[in-house]
Scaffold this motif. Sequence first.
Motif, short mmCIF file in Angstrom:
data_model
loop_
_atom_site.label_atom_id
_atom_site.label_comp_id
_atom_site.label_asym_id
_atom_site.label_seq_id
_atom_site.Cartn_x
_atom_site.Cartn_y
_atom_site.Cartn_z
N ALA B 2 0.84 -1.21 0.00
CA ALA B 2 0.00 0.00 0.00
C ALA B 2 0.87 1.25 0.00
O ALA B 2 1.98 1.26 0.52
CB ALA B 2 -0.91 0.00 1.23
N ASP B 3 0.35 2.30 -0.61
CA ASP B 3 1.11 3.54 -0.69
C ASP B 3 1.57 4.02 0.68
O ASP B 3 2.69 4.47 0.84
CB ASP B 3 0.25 4.64 -1.33
N SER B 4 0.66 3.91 1.65
CA SER B 4 0.98 4.46 2.96
C SER B 4 2.10 3.69 3.64
O SER B 4 2.67 4.14 4.61
CB SER B 4 -0.27 4.46 3.85
N MET B 5 2.38 2.48 3.15
CA MET B 5 3.42 1.66 3.78
C MET B 5 4.74 1.75 3.03
O MET B 5 5.71 1.08 3.38
CB MET B 5 2.98 0.20 3.82
N SER B 6 4.79 2.58 1.99
CA SER B 6 5.91 2.49 1.06
C SER B 6 7.25 2.80 1.69
O SER B 6 8.28 2.32 1.23
CB SER B 6 5.67 3.42 -0.13
N LEU B 7 7.26 3.61 2.74
CA LEU B 7 8.54 3.95 3.38
C LEU B 7 8.72 3.25 4.73
O LEU B 7 9.71 3.48 5.42
CB LEU B 7 8.66 5.47 3.56
N ARG B 8 7.76 2.41 5.11
CA ARG B 8 7.87 1.78 6.43
C ARG B 8 9.15 0.94 6.55
O ARG B 8 9.37 0.03 5.76
CB ARG B 8 6.66 0.89 6.70
N ASP B 9 9.94 1.28 7.54
CA ASP B 9 11.15 0.52 7.88
C ASP B 9 12.16 0.41 6.74
O ASP B 9 12.99 -0.49 6.72
CB ASP B 9 10.77 -0.90 8.36
N ARG B 10 12.10 1.32 5.79
CA ARG B 10 13.07 1.28 4.69
C ARG B 10 14.39 1.95 5.08
O ARG B 10 15.44 1.65 4.53
CB ARG B 10 12.49 1.99 3.45
N ALA B 11 14.32 2.93 6.00
CA ALA B 11 15.52 3.68 6.39
C ALA B 11 15.72 3.60 7.90
O ALA B 11 14.76 3.41 8.65
CB ALA B 11 15.39 5.13 5.95
N CYS B 12 16.97 3.74 8.30
CA CYS B 12 17.30 3.71 9.73
C CYS B 12 18.18 4.90 10.08
O CYS B 12 19.00 5.33 9.26
CB CYS B 12 18.06 2.44 10.09
N ILE B 13 18.00 5.40 11.29
CA ILE B 13 18.96 6.37 11.82
C ILE B 13 20.12 5.56 12.40
O ILE B 13 19.93 4.77 13.32
CB ILE B 13 18.32 7.27 12.88
N VAL B 14 21.30 5.77 11.81
CA VAL B 14 22.46 4.95 12.18
C VAL B 14 23.54 5.74 12.91
O VAL B 14 24.48 5.17 13.45
CB VAL B 14 23.08 4.28 10.94
N GLY B 15 23.40 7.07 12.91
CA GLY B 15 24.40 7.88 13.60
C GLY B 15 23.78 9.13 14.17
O GLY B 15 22.90 9.73 13.54
N ILE B 16 24.22 9.52 15.37
CA ILE B 16 23.75 10.75 16.00
C ILE B 16 24.96 11.52 16.54
O ILE B 16 25.95 10.91 16.96
CB ILE B 16 22.76 10.48 17.16
N GLY B 17 24.86 12.84 16.52
CA GLY B 17 25.94 13.65 17.07
C GLY B 17 25.41 14.96 17.59
O GLY B 17 24.46 15.52 17.04
N GLU B 18 26.01 15.46 18.65
CA GLU B 18 25.64 16.75 19.23
C GLU B 18 26.89 17.46 19.69
O GLU B 18 27.84 16.83 20.18
CB GLU B 18 24.74 16.57 20.47
N THR B 19 26.89 18.79 19.59
CA THR B 19 27.91 19.59 20.26
C THR B 19 27.46 19.81 21.70
O THR B 19 26.38 19.38 22.09
CB THR B 19 28.06 20.97 19.60
N GLU B 20 28.28 20.51 22.47
CA GLU B 20 27.77 21.05 23.73
C GLU B 20 26.74 22.11 23.38
O GLU B 20 26.81 22.74 22.33
CB GLU B 20 28.92 21.68 24.54
N TYR B 21 25.78 22.32 24.28
CA TYR B 21 24.82 23.40 24.11
C TYR B 21 25.18 24.52 25.07
O TYR B 21 25.34 24.30 26.27
CB TYR B 21 23.40 22.88 24.35
N VAL B 22 25.37 25.72 24.51
CA VAL B 22 25.91 26.84 25.29
C VAL B 22 25.14 28.13 24.96
O VAL B 22 24.46 28.22 23.94
CB VAL B 22 27.41 27.06 24.99
N LYS B 23 25.29 29.09 25.82
CA LYS B 23 24.74 30.43 25.56
C LYS B 23 25.91 31.34 25.23
O LYS B 23 26.55 31.87 26.12
CB LYS B 23 23.96 30.93 26.77
N GLY B 24 26.21 31.45 23.97
CA GLY B 24 27.34 32.26 23.53
C GLY B 24 28.48 31.37 23.09
O GLY B 24 28.92 30.48 23.83
#
Lengths: 138, 394
Positions: B2-24
């Motif tokens: 079905a159209d609504s299922m076309s992207l189900r589980d096709r892609a994965c988030i495999v990497g995450i990254g963050e800097t420090e969060y700062v004010k300035g």
Amino acid sequence: MTQQLLKNRRLPSDRPATVTFYDYCSKGELRFQACADCGEFRHPPRPMCPHCNSQNIEWKAVKGTGTLYTWTIVVQALDKILVDDVPIIVGIVELDEGPRQAAWILGVAEEDLRVGMKLKVSFEAVTDKVALPQFSPA
Amino acid sequence: MADSMSLRDRACIVGIGETEYVKGTPKSRLELALQASMAAIQDAGLNPQEIDAVELPNGSAGGGAAGDLAANLGLGDVRFTTSLQEMGGAQCVASLEVAAMVIAAGIAKHVLIPIAVQWASGPSARAFYEQQGTGLQSVETIRDYYVPFGVGAPAQHYAWMAQRHMSIYGTTHEQLGAIAVAMRKHAQLHPKALMRGKPMTMQDYLAARWISKPYRLFDCSLENDGAAALVVSSAERARDMKQKPVYLSGIATGHPYPPQDIPNRPDILTIGLDFAAPAAYAMSGLTPSDMDFAQIYDCFTGQTLLQIESAGFCKKGEGGPFVEGGRIELGGQLPVNTHGGLLSQAHVNGMNHIVEAVVQLRGDGGERQVKDAEFGAVSGWGGHAHGALAILRR
């Protein structure tokens, strides 16, 4: 297109439809852009009617009476030019004919504000070409 | 399929990254975006040269053009680049939809999605008053029809929605406060939360100064600098990569109507997420009650409440009672924003919400881990109530 500052108000731009809207206000008339073919209002102004896709425009007058749809009370002057005016009640007013417009709500105590309360328009002239609609209890 | 299922589980988030969060920060947005990008690429176990698509959720304002990223990371063969626009803070979640399409279509293998913000060092979100217009109708609407009346900042025009909710449903200040207090509690458990070490009680919340009623100071999100990034790859590749894959099971975007003006919508409490959420759940085959947590775009408390309703966790108008009694806190029925959110972790346009969802689904949440978290929802909101919803699973 430079945004002008006058007294304690920021003036709207010189886009043609915006000039027309506020120019009517400066003559004491509240008019909204509408479709010259199907008659539906389209506010804020835009080039095409989303109901019939006509690009023909007219400016339809409304009576100037309506009801309060919601509001916020600006307490902190995030815009520093309002520092002497705050707190101000900025409502969304639903005109009886349908269009809604933001405007200051005057003459109402905060605790008396109610969705649906009846309001009527008046105008505050800020230049000879621009007046801002404002509303108080009808 | 079905159209609504076309992207189900096709892609994965495999990497995450963050800097420090700062004010300035002395760093440029590009420097911040590169730092977060490298962290995400390394987290994925990839070499930068393996990235072959760059997606910019906030255009070049989010750190640089795709070419700037490519020239610094050494991406010699980029097959796809794009920028999102007009949906504001919804664009980070919305970028997952584009990434999944690009991967499902076989156009690219590994999509990098970075965003940097300088809400503290750069122009504030409150600076709408001085904007001269970008040609987008929404900005012209603000300038010509809100700003002359003193309403130009999100805290103010979004307050219109919160007041309407309070007036017609009886939602209380304490219910808005319950959201702010929950986010602050969660921030105490996150090492990168700006409000860690600054706990807040309901009394503290209620004692804070008014900004634009019904919003007080702590109804409003943080203004900080920092960056976060994701790497998205195909499900087939993800199974052999460094991290436990987090599957994108459902994704959809939606728009309020008309999009460019708040007052003239038939109902200002009908938001983009009302259109996005059913489509995202349908794609995933899951329902709101399946979700073990929700990371909701908490730019303001009232907007969080609206999205909790629109994402299907309770009925319209019942968000106030729903957020009471610890229900949205860790240990409650639906932990919301387990990292502290935009209100108490950092404002990274919601990229931090996606990062936190991945952390939870990997089981890496430490003392803030939602036990056995299997499914989670992540919402985005921006640009006058455009919306996006991602349904993620481990």
